[in-house]
Design a protein around this motif. Sequence first.
Motif, PDB file in Angstrom:
ATOM      1  N   MET A 169      32.426   8.881   9.968  1.00 22.01           N
ATOM      2  CA  MET A 169      32.952   9.325   8.564  1.00 22.01           C
ATOM      3  C   MET A 169      32.139   8.291   7.400  1.00 22.01           C
ATOM      4  O   MET A 169      31.851   7.342   7.925  1.00 22.01           O
ATOM      5  CB  MET A 169      34.339   8.846   8.166  1.00 22.01           C
ATOM      6  CG  MET A 169      35.246   9.769   8.942  1.00 22.01           C
ATOM      7  SD  MET A 169      37.165   9.480   8.426  1.00 22.01           S
ATOM      8  CE  MET A 169      36.981   9.827   6.976  1.00 22.01           C
ATOM      9  N   TYR A 171      30.650   6.966   3.982  1.00 19.60           N
ATOM     10  CA  TYR A 171      31.199   6.766   2.647  1.00 19.60           C
ATOM     11  C   TYR A 171      30.031   6.376   1.746  1.00 19.60           C
ATOM     12  O   TYR A 171      29.179   5.366   2.186  1.00 19.60           O
ATOM     13  CB  TYR A 171      32.220   5.781   2.762  1.00 19.60           C
ATOM     14  CG  TYR A 171      33.406   6.088   3.165  1.00 19.60           C
ATOM     15  CD1 TYR A 171      33.534   6.161   4.650  1.00 19.60           C
ATOM     16  CD2 TYR A 171      34.665   6.297   2.507  1.00 19.60           C
ATOM     17  CE1 TYR A 171      34.885   6.340   5.201  1.00 19.60           C
ATOM     18  CE2 TYR A 171      35.782   6.392   3.053  1.00 19.60           C
ATOM     19  CZ  TYR A 171      36.025   6.373   4.301  1.00 19.60           C
ATOM     20  OH  TYR A 171      37.399   6.562   4.949  1.00 19.60           O
ATOM     21  N   LEU A 177      38.950   7.298   0.615  1.00 28.93           N
ATOM     22  CA  LEU A 177      39.846   8.203   1.081  1.00 28.93           C
ATOM     23  C   LEU A 177      40.576   8.352  -0.306  1.00 28.93           C
ATOM     24  O   LEU A 177      41.197   7.699  -1.027  1.00 28.93           O
ATOM     25  CB  LEU A 177      40.837   7.743   2.151  1.00 28.93           C
ATOM     26  CG  LEU A 177      40.178   7.441   3.578  1.00 28.93           C
ATOM     27  CD1 LEU A 177      41.237   6.867   4.542  1.00 28.93           C
ATOM     28  CD2 LEU A 177      39.887   8.954   4.106  1.00 28.93           C
ATOM     29  N   GLU A 181      46.800   7.548   3.931  1.00 26.65           N
ATOM     30  CA  GLU A 181      47.344   8.375   4.996  1.00 26.65           C
ATOM     31  C   GLU A 181      48.421   7.587   5.772  1.00 26.65           C
ATOM     32  O   GLU A 181      48.353   6.428   6.161  1.00 26.65           O
ATOM     33  CB  GLU A 181      46.231   8.574   6.104  1.00 26.65           C
ATOM     34  CG  GLU A 181      44.828   9.296   5.446  1.00 26.65           C
ATOM     35  CD  GLU A 181      43.793   9.529   6.550  1.00 26.65           C
ATOM     36  OE1 GLU A 181      43.985   9.108   7.797  1.00 26.65           O
ATOM     37  OE2 GLU A 181      42.912  10.255   6.176  1.00 26.65           O
ATOM     38  N   HIS A 183      50.107   8.941   9.280  1.00 22.90           N
ATOM     39  CA  HIS A 183      50.397  10.119  10.291  1.00 22.90           C
ATOM     40  C   HIS A 183      50.620   9.851  11.470  1.00 22.90           C
ATOM     41  O   HIS A 183      50.531   8.792  12.038  1.00 22.90           O
ATOM     42  CB  HIS A 183      48.925  11.089   9.995  1.00 22.90           C
ATOM     43  CG  HIS A 183      47.917  10.528  10.382  1.00 22.90           C
ATOM     44  ND1 HIS A 183      47.461   9.726  11.617  1.00 22.90           N
ATOM     45  CD2 HIS A 183      46.979  10.056   9.620  1.00 22.90           C
ATOM     46  CE1 HIS A 183      46.164   9.180  11.520  1.00 22.90           C
ATOM     47  NE2 HIS A 183      45.755   9.495   9.947  1.00 22.90           N
ATOM     48  N   HIS A 187      44.716   5.795  15.709  1.00 17.00           N
ATOM     49  CA  HIS A 187      43.236   5.737  15.686  1.00 17.00           C
ATOM     50  C   HIS A 187      42.817   4.446  16.464  1.00 17.00           C
ATOM     51  O   HIS A 187      43.296   3.421  16.373  1.00 17.00           O
ATOM     52  CB  HIS A 187      42.558   5.561  14.197  1.00 17.00           C
ATOM     53  CG  HIS A 187      43.014   6.731  13.341  1.00 17.00           C
ATOM     54  ND1 HIS A 187      42.527   7.936  13.662  1.00 17.00           N
ATOM     55  CD2 HIS A 187      43.392   6.813  12.082  1.00 17.00           C
ATOM     56  CE1 HIS A 187      42.527   8.897  12.513  1.00 17.00           C
ATOM     57  NE2 HIS A 187      43.084   8.096  11.787  1.00 17.00           N
ATOM     58  N   TYR A 198      39.952  -2.366   3.656  1.00 19.24           N
ATOM     59  CA  TYR A 198      40.850  -1.376   4.499  1.00 19.24           C
ATOM     60  C   TYR A 198      42.280  -1.819   4.713  1.00 19.24           C
ATOM     61  O   TYR A 198      42.405  -2.833   4.804  1.00 19.24           O
ATOM     62  CB  TYR A 198      40.466  -1.503   6.036  1.00 19.24           C
ATOM     63  CG  TYR A 198      40.384   0.090   6.565  1.00 19.24           C
ATOM     64  CD1 TYR A 198      41.392   0.653   6.717  1.00 19.24           C
ATOM     65  CD2 TYR A 198      38.986   0.517   6.904  1.00 19.24           C
ATOM     66  CE1 TYR A 198      41.644   2.084   7.421  1.00 19.24           C
ATOM     67  CE2 TYR A 198      38.897   2.017   7.521  1.00 19.24           C
ATOM     68  CZ  TYR A 198      40.241   2.377   7.709  1.00 19.24           C
ATOM     69  OH  TYR A 198      40.058   3.964   7.967  1.00 19.24           O
ATOM     70  N   MET A 215      44.807   1.628  14.814  1.00 19.02           N
ATOM     71  CA  MET A 215      45.869   1.936  13.830  1.00 19.02           C
ATOM     72  C   MET A 215      47.051   2.739  14.767  1.00 19.02           C
ATOM     73  O   MET A 215      46.770   3.662  15.405  1.00 19.02           O
ATOM     74  CB  MET A 215      45.420   2.846  12.671  1.00 19.02           C
ATOM     75  CG  MET A 215      44.651   2.099  11.823  1.00 19.02           C
ATOM     76  SD  MET A 215      43.839   3.325  10.853  1.00 19.02           S
ATOM     77  CE  MET A 215      42.158   2.994  10.966  1.00 19.02           C
ATOM     78  N   GLN A 221      47.548   3.900   5.912  1.00 16.85           N
ATOM     79  CA  GLN A 221      45.816   3.524   6.160  1.00 16.85           C
ATOM     80  C   GLN A 221      45.090   4.040   4.853  1.00 16.85           C
ATOM     81  O   GLN A 221      45.397   5.017   4.579  1.00 16.85           O
ATOM     82  CB  GLN A 221      45.084   4.103   7.509  1.00 16.85           C
ATOM     83  CG  GLN A 221      45.558   5.402   7.518  1.00 16.85           C
ATOM     84  CD  GLN A 221      45.290   6.052   8.910  1.00 16.85           C
ATOM     85  OE1 GLN A 221      44.310   6.683   9.199  1.00 16.85           O
ATOM     86  NE2 GLN A 221      46.308   5.847   9.735  1.00 16.85           N
ATOM     87  N   TYR A 233      31.720   4.897   9.648  1.00 17.23           N
ATOM     88  CA  TYR A 233      32.621   4.608  10.868  1.00 17.23           C
ATOM     89  C   TYR A 233      32.753   5.460  11.953  1.00 17.23           C
ATOM     90  O   TYR A 233      32.815   6.592  11.650  1.00 17.23           O
ATOM     91  CB  TYR A 233      33.836   3.785  10.907  1.00 17.23           C
ATOM     92  CG  TYR A 233      34.910   4.378   9.625  1.00 17.23           C
ATOM     93  CD1 TYR A 233      35.782   5.389  10.267  1.00 17.23           C
ATOM     94  CD2 TYR A 233      35.533   3.666   8.627  1.00 17.23           C
ATOM     95  CE1 TYR A 233      36.603   5.960   9.210  1.00 17.23           C
ATOM     96  CE2 TYR A 233      36.301   4.351   7.765  1.00 17.23           C
ATOM     97  CZ  TYR A 233      36.906   5.453   8.121  1.00 17.23           C
ATOM     98  OH  TYR A 233      38.110   5.923   7.295  1.00 17.23           O
ATOM     99  N   ILE A 235      35.496   7.162  14.496  1.00 15.09           N
ATOM    100  CA  ILE A 235      36.893   7.161  14.783  1.00 15.09           C
ATOM    101  C   ILE A 235      37.538   7.762  15.713  1.00 15.09           C
ATOM    102  O   ILE A 235      37.150   9.216  15.651  1.00 15.09           O
ATOM    103  CB  ILE A 235      37.466   7.286  13.118  1.00 15.09           C
ATOM    104  CG1 ILE A 235      39.167   7.114  13.171  1.00 15.09           C
ATOM    105  CG2 ILE A 235      37.187   8.497  12.501  1.00 15.09           C
ATOM    106  CD1 ILE A 235      39.882   6.722  11.632  1.00 15.09           C
ATOM    107  N   LYS A 237      40.931   9.835  17.059  1.00 18.15           N
ATOM    108  CA  LYS A 237      42.503  10.137  16.965  1.00 18.15           C
ATOM    109  C   LYS A 237      42.888  11.186  18.186  1.00 18.15           C
ATOM    110  O   LYS A 237      42.339  12.008  18.737  1.00 18.15           O
ATOM    111  CB  LYS A 237      42.691  10.645  15.737  1.00 18.15           C
ATOM    112  CG  LYS A 237      42.265  11.955  15.310  1.00 18.15           C
ATOM    113  CD  LYS A 237      42.797  12.301  13.695  1.00 18.15           C
ATOM    114  CE  LYS A 237      41.998  13.511  13.087  1.00 18.15           C
ATOM    115  NZ  LYS A 237      42.156  13.691  11.815  1.00 18.15           N
TER     116      LYS A 237
HETATM  117  O1  UGY Z   1      40.791  11.653  10.428  1.00 24.03           O
HETATM  118  C1  UGY Z   1      41.674  10.906   9.914  1.00 24.03           C
HETATM  119  O2  UGY Z   1      43.101  10.812  10.259  1.00 24.03           O
HETATM  120  C2  UGY Z   1      40.772   9.770   8.979  1.00 24.03           C
HETATM  121  N1  UGY Z   1      40.728  10.473   7.608  1.00 24.03           N
HETATM  122  N2  UGY Z   1      41.589   8.585   9.032  1.00 24.03           N
HETATM  123  C3  UGY Z   1      41.046   7.378   8.483  1.00 24.03           C
HETATM  124  O3  UGY Z   1      39.874   7.628   8.172  1.00 24.03           O
HETATM  125  N3  UGY Z   1      41.843   6.196   8.505  1.00 24.03           N
END
Ligand code: UGY
Length: 245
Positions: A169, A171, A177, A181, A183, A187, A198, A215, A221, A233, A235, A237
Amino acid sequence: MNPKLGQTRSSRQPTHLLQTPDTFVRTPMPGLVGGEAIVHAAPALGANFLQYTAEIASKGKLMPGTNQRFLYLLEGDASIIGPNLDQTIHAGAFVYMPATQPTTFIANTQCRCAVIEKKYEPLEGIAPPSAFVGNEPAIPAVPLGGDPKLLVRSLLPTNFAFDFAVNTMTYAPGAALSQVEIHMMEHGLLMLAGSGPYLLGDTKYDVGPGDFIWMAPYCPQWFQADESGEAKYLIYKDFNRMPAL
Ligand code: UGY
Ligand code: MN
């Protein structure tokens, strides 16, 4: 007296870990020949996956593992040797290695790799994925939610053969973001560049290059790049599977 002694930005909480480079501890690992690992996330932490940075001297090796493995080459040049692979890779390349195709990483120079391992969860009727090599800069960048200042590259195909995702990701300065989030997926995050606040749980941490974050599922987050430059970063999941009941 050194005023920094006994101080760190690192924080270990039930729902998250911020692990900053000053707290990294290197350890030998079976299968890591001529190298050491910094283990960032493991079941001992509460994670359902393993993530480590492998630091490998020239001619060192990472031997095939017992679980599926994803490797992102942060620094150096290496060879990837497996049943259907014999390839040289450079920084920015990544490799997907299922446990069924024993694949060896051989360092041609000093190397640093981000490595993720996860027990594969098969899905009835879906053939498991085969080993492959990719190159992060060659992956199409997709604006997240249409925001051209926040670009996502999905390093693994998003089809159901894969039970996890690894994305980068990127930025632009000031990008963020669009929501906090929360979910089910957990992560593992490695800061590749840039800095900013963060949000993890109900605490905002200043994070920067080299930091690792775990996470837990449902950890609130959010991130915003500061104005000092682009932030990026890698990442992980868990993805594409129904939770077991
Ligand atoms: O994919 C993701 O859940 C992502 N958007 N999460 C994050 O950047 N902390
Ligand atoms: Mn997320």
